[in-house]
Enzyme design. Sequence first.
Site, PDB file in Angstrom:
ATOM      1  N   ASP A  43       1.036  -1.069   0.164  1.00  0.00           N
ATOM      2  CA  ASP A  43      -0.160  -0.282  -0.005  1.00  0.00           C
ATOM      3  C   ASP A  43       0.921   1.164   0.226  1.00  0.00           C
ATOM      4  OD1 ASP A  43      -2.508  -1.275   0.094  1.00  0.00           O
ATOM      5  OD2 ASP A  43      -2.763  -1.107   1.481  1.00  0.00           O
ATOM      6  N   LYS A  85      -2.609   3.472  -3.161  1.00  0.00           N
ATOM      7  CA  LYS A  85      -3.697   3.942  -3.023  1.00  0.00           C
ATOM      8  C   LYS A  85      -3.593   6.330  -2.871  1.00  0.00           C
ATOM      9  CE  LYS A  85      -6.909   0.350  -1.193  1.00  0.00           C
ATOM     10  NZ  LYS A  85      -6.707   0.079   0.047  1.00  0.00           N
ATOM     11  N   MET A 130      -8.297   8.723   9.490  1.00  0.00           N
ATOM     12  CA  MET A 130      -9.088   9.012   7.659  1.00  0.00           C
ATOM     13  C   MET A 130     -10.242  10.181   7.997  1.00  0.00           C
ATOM     14  SD  MET A 130      -9.590   5.396   6.096  1.00  0.00           S
ATOM     15  CE  MET A 130     -10.453   4.680   7.753  1.00  0.00           C
TER      16      MET A 130
HETATM   17  N1  SAH Z   1      -4.641   0.047   9.434  1.00  0.00           N
HETATM   18  C1  SAH Z   1      -3.740   1.391   9.141  1.00  0.00           C
HETATM   19  C2  SAH Z   1      -5.252   2.600   9.515  1.00  0.00           C
HETATM   20  C3  SAH Z   1      -5.388   2.061   7.674  1.00  0.00           C
HETATM   21  S1  SAH Z   1      -6.230   4.048   7.829  1.00  0.00           S
HETATM   22  C4  SAH Z   1      -3.534   1.053  10.949  1.00  0.00           C
HETATM   23  O1  SAH Z   1      -3.870   0.603  11.760  1.00  0.00           O
HETATM   24  O2  SAH Z   1      -2.935   2.753  11.020  1.00  0.00           O
HETATM   25  C5  SAH Z   1      -5.736   5.130   7.397  1.00  0.00           C
HETATM   26  C6  SAH Z   1      -5.014   6.592   8.189  1.00  0.00           C
HETATM   27  O3  SAH Z   1      -4.821   5.616   9.267  1.00  0.00           O
HETATM   28  C7  SAH Z   1      -4.908   7.214   7.839  1.00  0.00           C
HETATM   29  O4  SAH Z   1      -5.618   8.204   7.101  1.00  0.00           O
HETATM   30  C8  SAH Z   1      -5.276   8.231   8.974  1.00  0.00           C
HETATM   31  O5  SAH Z   1      -5.936   8.765   9.671  1.00  0.00           O
HETATM   32  C9  SAH Z   1      -4.274   7.134   9.119  1.00  0.00           C
HETATM   33  N2  SAH Z   1      -2.757   6.905   9.422  1.00  0.00           N
HETATM   34  C10 SAH Z   1      -2.063   5.460   9.321  1.00  0.00           C
HETATM   35  N3  SAH Z   1      -1.041   5.653   9.286  1.00  0.00           N
HETATM   36  C11 SAH Z   1      -0.580   7.437  10.026  1.00  0.00           C
HETATM   37  C12 SAH Z   1       0.743   7.711  10.085  1.00  0.00           C
HETATM   38  N4  SAH Z   1       2.223   7.289  10.150  1.00  0.00           N
HETATM   39  N5  SAH Z   1       0.287   9.255  10.757  1.00  0.00           N
HETATM   40  C13 SAH Z   1      -0.931   9.596  11.563  1.00  0.00           C
HETATM   41  N6  SAH Z   1      -2.243   8.837  10.846  1.00  0.00           N
HETATM   42  C14 SAH Z   1      -1.850   7.714  10.309  1.00  0.00           C
END
Ligand code: SAH
Length: 568
Positions: free
Chosen positions: A35, A57, A190
Amino acid sequence: MKGTVYLIGAGPGDPGLLTLRGKEILEKADVVVYDRLVSPAILGMCNPKAKMVDVGKMPTHHKVKQSEINRLLVQFACEFPGGVIARLKGGDPFVFGRGGEEALELVSAGVEFEVVPGITSAISVPAYAGIPVSHRGIATSFHIITGHEKADGRTCHPERSEAESKDPGQNLSLDFETLAKCPGTLIFLMGVANMDFIARRLMECGKDPKTPLAFIEKGTTPYQRTVMATLETAGETIARENVTAPAITIMGGVVELGQTLAWKKNLPLAGKRLVVTRAAKQASGITARLTALGAEVIETPMIETRDVIPATSSVIPAVILEGQSPDRITGISSADFNALANFDILVFTSTNGVESFFRQLFAAGYDVRVLAGKKIASVGKITEKKLLEYGIRCDYVPEDHTGEGLGRLLASLLVDHSRILLLQGNLADDTLLKLLPQATRWVVYETLPVAELPEWKREAVVGADAVVFASTSAVENFCSVILSYTTLGASPLSGSYALWVGERSSESKDLNRESLTTPASCFPRLAFCIGRMTESAARKHGFETVTSDETTMDSLVKKIVEHYKKES
Ligand code: SAH
């Protein structure tokens, strides 16, 4: 028999937060389906032979639809019987990662799978900002919420920009009444694009407008940024501070602890992405140091070593039986390892030589017993240590650790009829051959310029702030690899990189930035160089240069830090 799919959580960004199990699988993966939020450093850990498939994406569009990803996983499982298919996802695969959907698809296709949980951004990103999601006396629960769930239950695209939706948030199916009453910490993933709406709805439902809130952008990466606000100032703060995805929003009393506990120091190279062009083995030292100073490092070695493929099956025996000592033997095949019997002393002058020799020996079905009774010489301590890893203790190591020292040592010790085999790379100089007339050289490995970069690496390189060069050949190879994409015509590129290279003349082999018609900002203009020769090569190719005072990595790292200190 089908391959097994591993749904692996890559963690939030910091490559150090990948699990050991995840790394173990990536190192042996046949295919890696990854991803957008996965760090280039983690992609760099994958089996170099793995097929890398980017289903990332982009903020404005799905590059690859979820149904297509599901289909691809099943397809790869069929294409690689008994193989390892790594499905690498940001954070944890089962936390808003659609990992469940992928797993269901695998079950219905009869594909074996395993889940390797990852560290979710929901908890780790606040932790890197010094915010504990629960704290005695402040929050006894925490709730992880998607800020992007449509009323029909489908999840909206995570990073879809607000501009795309006329009325952000209107489709959200969240139960704001319940959320507003909830005393625990609220963590929205998100949700940045919808946060103005979410904050207003929570206040309408009775949540205190003064509730502290933090937006944490690109958490755990060198670009991490925390922006504080309250519920009532949420929308205006996002606009003013231009908070962009990926970001999480955390609400509740615990946010205030971040003022005291923010432990992630503002390191001197934070926010800088540097390309290190040294060979992989030499790069790790400088990579570790630049990373410790806060930079994101993209290791892009410009040379690679390759075992020398057997040319003919009888080279060694033929040569030896005739009693000749050619200065170069280009190959050896399985049967030829018997020819080692014709030598008394084996000489290694690099760790590459050691690894390549044993790799080929083992591949041919032999083991270390073919070395029984032989004397072993090594040029220095590092090669000696490498030999020890294979259970071989060296008989001869010169005090000064040079080829010349080794040659003199062997010449002084040996009787004339000792037969010596030098196991070296194609670029080894002739010092030993000259000092030891009775020696034969077998070129066990070749050093070649890297001819191409995988797509993920090209993208990472294009977005970098600067390139680190330690030799003129690295400059030349780097420029020619980059240029090779400009002259291919049907370029395998995407995005800004294609833009950058699009207009270049296919004749030109000179990376002269003046002749670029598209923005040079798509590509690092700055080169950090070791040595004046490297500097002038980089300038010739249009780089601005900063050169170390001494020809050491220490000196260069110091210079890089000084450069960015001045800049800020
Ligand atoms: N499976 C992932 C979440 C996927 S949805 C998890 O467990 O973290 C994607 C969302 O995750 C982004 O829109 C954001 O809100 C958050 N996210 C993922 N990585 C991030 C990061 N390094 N810093 C801040 N938000 C993050």
